[in-house]
Design an enzyme around this catalytic site. Structure first.
Site, PDB file in Angstrom:
ATOM      1  N   CYS A  33       0.897  -1.359  -0.042  1.00  0.00           N
ATOM      2  CA  CYS A  33       0.007  -0.009   0.050  1.00  0.00           C
ATOM      3  C   CYS A  33       0.714   1.330   0.026  1.00  0.00           C
ATOM      4  O   CYS A  33       0.382   2.216  -0.236  1.00  0.00           O
ATOM      5  CB  CYS A  33      -1.155  -0.145   1.201  1.00  0.00           C
ATOM      6  SG  CYS A  33      -0.118   0.226   2.795  1.00  0.00           S
ATOM      7  N   ASP A  35       2.632   2.540   2.610  1.00  0.00           N
ATOM      8  CA  ASP A  35       2.618   3.097   3.957  1.00  0.00           C
ATOM      9  C   ASP A  35       3.928   3.092   4.481  1.00  0.00           C
ATOM     10  O   ASP A  35       4.422   2.104   4.681  1.00  0.00           O
ATOM     11  CB  ASP A  35       1.537   2.669   4.778  1.00  0.00           C
ATOM     12  CG  ASP A  35       0.179   2.983   4.512  1.00  0.00           C
ATOM     13  OD1 ASP A  35      -0.120   3.986   3.721  1.00  0.00           O
ATOM     14  OD2 ASP A  35      -0.864   2.300   5.079  1.00  0.00           O
ATOM     15  N   CYS A  59      -2.135   6.520   4.454  1.00  0.00           N
ATOM     16  CA  CYS A  59      -3.461   6.701   4.557  1.00  0.00           C
ATOM     17  C   CYS A  59      -4.092   7.134   5.916  1.00  0.00           C
ATOM     18  O   CYS A  59      -3.189   7.323   6.843  1.00  0.00           O
ATOM     19  CB  CYS A  59      -4.339   5.737   3.896  1.00  0.00           C
ATOM     20  SG  CYS A  59      -4.197   4.292   5.170  1.00  0.00           S
ATOM     21  N   CYS A 103      -2.717  -1.585   8.675  1.00  0.00           N
ATOM     22  CA  CYS A 103      -2.262  -0.238   9.411  1.00  0.00           C
ATOM     23  C   CYS A 103      -2.189  -0.310  10.916  1.00  0.00           C
ATOM     24  O   CYS A 103      -1.189  -0.053  11.286  1.00  0.00           O
ATOM     25  CB  CYS A 103      -3.230   0.861   9.278  1.00  0.00           C
ATOM     26  SG  CYS A 103      -3.487   1.425   7.289  1.00  0.00           S
TER      27      CYS A 103
END
Length: 147
Positions: A33, A35, A59, A103
């Site tokens: 992603c 991150d 995000c 996350c």
């Protein structure tokens, strides 16, 4: 849909920034992603985390989990901080959508990476702490339940 706590920590993140001369710094990412999370810890001579800060590129959920993770470890011993899991971060945020569970894994691994750095700098072993991975995609597993 994000919880009110997730939105609050995204819109008003706590502990953003760097610590000058930190006791430990951990950087982890997720190649899937994009991150990237960096956590800074200031740990006193008694092994208490006096300060925790973060810098995250990612995000809204990544920012919110970083913010909550720093809140959860401040004031804790190194051993207590090691027990802050991704599930604890999610629960403190009143849940995350299943697609954003990674996350919370990033937040857990950032804590572990900062503790690993602290242990290496001080020549100590922290019981139960494993060498962190740089990319949590290597460690990621399917969530056991939806949050």
């Amino acid at each position: 849909m994000y919880s009110k706590k997730v939105m609050d920590h995204f819109n008003n993140p706590r502990n953003v920034g760097e610590i000058e001369n930190p006791s430990g710094v951990g950087t982890v990412g997720n190649a899937k992603c994009g991150d990237i999370m960096r956590m800074y810890l200031d740990i006193d001579d008694n092994g208490i985390i006096k300060e925790a800060k973060f810098k995250t590129f990612g995000c809204g959920a990544a920012v919110a989990t970083s913010s909550m993770a720093t809140e959860l470890v401040k004031g804790k011993t190194v051993e207590e901080a090691l027990k802050v899991t991704n599930k604890a971060v999610m629960e403190a945020l009143d849940g995350l959508p299943p697609i954003k569970v990674h996350c919370s894994l990033l937040a857990e691994e950032a804590i572990h990476a900062a503790l690993w750095d602290y242990a290496e700098k001080h020549g100590i072993t922290i019981e139960g702490l494993e060498k962190p991975v740089n990319d949590i995609g290597e460690k990621e597993e399917a969530p056991e339940e939806d949050y």
